[in-house]
Design a protein around this motif. Structure first.
Motif: not given
Length: 822
Positions: A71-73, A149-150, A317-318, A384-385
């Motif tokens: 979800a985050k990525r 995932p794209y 992403e972490a 964040d990223y």
């Protein structure tokens, strides 16, 4: 026997029958009746004879689509709705796109599903409270497709594969065309006259051998495109090329058999020159993908996280907001951060265009995307990223390249209708020559072929995408990011330019513009006093003192700023530091502040200096603030501070006026400050003391008269930006103003604003020129082809020349950027 769903052959005895239908497996059986229950049986009519892959097995990796890391990525959240980007596998044609969109959109909880047929990228907006992404993926797999995932790298791989395919086919076509043209030139010059008939037939056979791979290998892309277009109800440019090439090829075989002159050379020239135009378009698309890929490739795969002194390498992403990271020399910083310790020079050229590295130290900000050139920094992550400046640049550029201006859609519609019309004209030309004029078959066929070939709408098809891509990328190279290619067109037609004052026309913080000193002035004492205050006026004075140099001040030693305890240290303990609201700061016998503070403490201002504070020549600075420094009741220094105009403001506003824009200032500042700036920049229309809703109302009023461009940088500009036809944000502004904008100026420069509008006008003008060139070309040459004055070879050369002319005209946008720099 074939499966009624996928169309594949069923092994003898392995069929599964139900309701008069036969299937190769349980998966196809389930999908078939699922589509029938959803009233989507029309899929099989659209599919035609196209074979499908068998439905995927329900693999046990669905749970990863619901994981927090995924979800985050890959998932963005807005207004409690999620948007996921998936790469679909198994998409063969428009029917596959239609089926997937229909099935996904019918799922409860899916708000919208849109699939890009070119990239197979699906953007799915869904409500996570009603449906999980794993359920959507499971549904996609249940109808015979797959989703993952794209990844932008997949787009790079696809672009490389397409480029290599075109390159190989183009090499074959050019090789054949060059060799066959030697024979053709000799024939047209009459060198074949008197030659033995058997030898001439050998030469024709050699031409046939060269034309055949050109048509069926190099030209396969046109046959494929024409087939898929016809199957879905479209008459495309590819169909015209394939039809013209095939008819010429067939006629040439017939002519060679009866002893007439064949046109195998025309076949190779038709395919070769049209393929050159196609290849140039693929190269332009590849350039766009390269631009995006270079941004992603610049991001480090891992960063160093520091926790209680311990270091570990983790994925960007972490990293969460508030965590501490370490940046070493040579690394790119991908987060927006605050420097906690260390000193380093940051290269921000890719973000702001500044050629010189910017030195940062404790307390400074570091933008995501900057490169650490020579030091070690300890940084606290503020964004964040996914929400950093680095990712925002990538997202804006990706979005701008995915969209097309409305004039491009008009050109595409004209191209589709044009193709159908040309086929009809070619048929009428053949009938007129063969039946009405009683001409022979080959003469009538040559005329029809010439009409089809010369009228291939290559130039019309290339008119907008090439110019739009070049214009968008040229802006990106100047650190100007268009959110959508539509902005190019709208900005080019703008009538009104509305400008915020603070931070847009001015620097946005008070700076010393004039200073007077008494004989006993000690700058070290004042530096210590104002260095302990966070007030903008004190900061402005502190910055000015920090930049002082020359012999006059070499005798003064710098003292450390007053600490929290108010201990003056070297100043003999004058007393505790006091901040006096609306007045200034004081520490014992030291005073720093406005005139009211001086008067209240009986410090005589007028007697402190021989001459009054000089009036400034720049009217924009007359509304500035005055700051005085006194010791033991004697005023030692005075400063005039003002929010100075940006260095390029005057030239940029003058350039914008020359473009015919009607300019107005919308600001929440006082009348004196607003009119001072307006007077300096010679802007006649000013609206001051405005609340955010007042700005929005004024934008609505201007929009009734024409297209409005609003430029701002603050939180109070967000509503007005959202109301404007084109919203432009200065990168140094508030996040909400940037998120509401259509165009972002990364360099925070008004000269870039003028350049962006010039670029938009230039790009839009080039698009219109391209369309006009293609229309004039066809209007002049199609009648000549109908009358038989143009043979297929000349038609192929003329058509290719028109395409190259459009591409060359679009490349003038690049020369515009070079001229602008000079």
């Amino acid at each position: 026997m074939r499966c009624d769903h996928c169309g594949l052959e069923i092994a003898s005895g392995a069929e599964i029958s139900e309701g008069g239908h036969n299937f190769c497996c349980k998966g196809c059986q389930g999908v078939f009746f699922l589509l029938r229950d959803l009233n989507l049986g029309g899929f099989y009519e659209l599919k035609g004879e196209q074979k499908l892959d068998r439905p995927k097995e329900n693999r046990r990796d669905l749970e990863r689509f619901d994981s927090e890391i995924f979800a985050k990525r890959f998932i963005s959240v807005k207004d409690n709705l999620c948007e996921a980007a998936l790469a679909l596998e198994g998409i063969h044609c428009a029917a596959c796109v239609w089926l997937n969109e229909k099935v996904i959109n019918r799922l409860d909880g899916v708000i919208d599903a849109n699939i890009n047929f070119t990239t197979n990228k699906a953007k799915i907006v869904f409500d996570p409270a009603k449906i999980k992404l794993s359920k959507i993926v499971e549904t996609i797999r249940s109808i015979g497709y797959d989703a993952s995932p794209y990844d932008p790298k997949l787009a790079e791989e696809g672009a490389n594969k397409e480029r290599k395919e075109y390159y190989t086919r183009l090499i074959v076509a050019i090789f054949a065309a060059m060799n066959i043209m030697w024979l053709a030139v000799a024939r047209y010059l009459g060198l074949f006259s008197g030659m033995d008939e058997a030898l001439i037939r050998v030469i024709y056979f050699v031409e046939f051998c060269l034309a055949t791979p050109t048509l069926f290998f190099s030209g396969w892309v046109f046959f494929r495109g024409g087939y898929y277009g016809l199957k879905n109800g479209f008459v495309t440019m590819d169909l015209l090329v394939a039809t013209g090439g095939t008819l010429t090829y067939g006629y040439s075989i017939y002519a060679a058999q009866i002893g007439a002159e064949p046109y195998f050379d025309s076949v190779t020239m038709i395919i070769a020159f049209v393929l050159i135009g196609k290849f140039l378009e693929v190269r332009a698309k590849k350039s766009a993908v390269d631009t995006l890929d270079s941004l992603i490739a610049a991001a480090p795969q891992e960063v160093t996280r520091v926790t209680n002194g311990a270091k570990e390498r983790v994925a960007p992403e972490a990293i969460a907001i508030g965590e501490i990271i370490e940046s070493t020399a040579g690394e790119r910083i991908v987060f927006d951060c605050e420097v906690l310790s260390g000193t380093a020079a940051l290269d921000t050229a890719s973000l702001t265009g500044e050629s010189e590295p910017k030195v940062v130290t404790k307390g400074d900000k570091a933008l995501g995307g900057a490169i650490n050139t020579d030091g070690v920094l300890l940084l606290r992550v503020e964004k964040d990223y996914e929400h950093s400046t680095f990712r925002a640049v990538y997202a804006l550029l990706e979005q701008s390249l995915e969209n097309r201006p409305s004039i491009a859609n008009l050109a595409n519609r004209l191209s589709r209708r044009f193709s159908s019309t040309i086929l009809a004209i070619a048929a009428l030309t053949f009938c007129a020559w063969f039946f009405a004029l009683d001409s022979d078959f080959d003469r009538a066929l040559r005329a029809a072929i010439s009409v089809i070939v010369i009228a291939c709408p290559c130039a019309l098809a290339l008119a907008t995408p090439i110019a739009s891509v070049i214009g968008t990328l040229e802006g990106a190279r100047r650190n100007i990011l268009f959110r959508s290619a539509n902005v190019l067109e709208t900005l080019a037609k703008a009538k009104f330019l509305l400008l915020d004052k603070t931070g847009t026309l001015t620097i946005g913080k008070p700076q010393v513009v004039q200073a007077d000193f008494g004989a006993d002035f000690d700058p070290a004492k004042l530096a210590a006093l104002v260095g302990s205050s966070s007030h903008p006026i004190s900061k402005g004075v502190a910055e000015y003192l920090d930049g002082l140099g020359g012999e006059r001040f070499e005798r003064f030693d710098r003292a450390a700023p007053i600490g929290a305890s108010g201990d003056l240290g070297a100043f003999g303990g004058f007393g505790d530091l006091k901040t006096i609201a609306g007045r200034g700061v004081a520490a014992g016998a030291l005073l720093g502040g406005n005139e009211a503070l001086m008067r209240e403490n009986n410090a005589q201002i007028d007697a402190a200096f021989d001459a009054p504070c000089n009036a400034l020549s720049n009217a924009a600075l007359k509304a500035g603030s005055r700051f005085y420094f006194a010791e033991n009741g004697v005023v030692q220094a005075r400063f005039l501070l003002a929010d100075k105009l940006k260095a390029d403001a005057t030239d940029a506003i003058a350039a914008l006026k020359r473009m015919g824009l009607e300019i107005a200032i919308l600001t929440g500042d006082s009348q004196s400050a607003a009119f001072g700036v307006a007077s300096a920049l010679e802007i006649g229309e000013v609206h001051c003391s405005l609340l955010p809703q007042d700005k929005a109302a004024l934008v609505d009023r201007y929009r009734q008269k024409g297209i409005v461009v609003m430029v701002g940088d603050g939180l109070n500009d967000a509503i007005a930006l959202a109301k404007a036809n084109v919203a432009i944000a200065m990168h140094g502004g508030a996040d909400i103003s940037i998120s509401a904008s259509d165009l972002v100026l990364l360099k925070d420069s008004l000269s870039d604003l003028a350049f962006a509008i010039k670029l938009s006008k230039k790009t839009y003008r080039v698009i219109k020129q391209n369309i006009a060139l293609s229309i004039v070309y066809n209007a002049c040459l199609i009648p000549l082809a109908c009358m038989g004055y143009i043979i297929p070879l000349i038609a192929a050369l003329s058509m290719s020349f028109s395409s190259l002319l459009v591409v060359g005209n679009s490349l003038r946008i690049k020369s515009f950027r070079q001229n602008a720099k000079s």
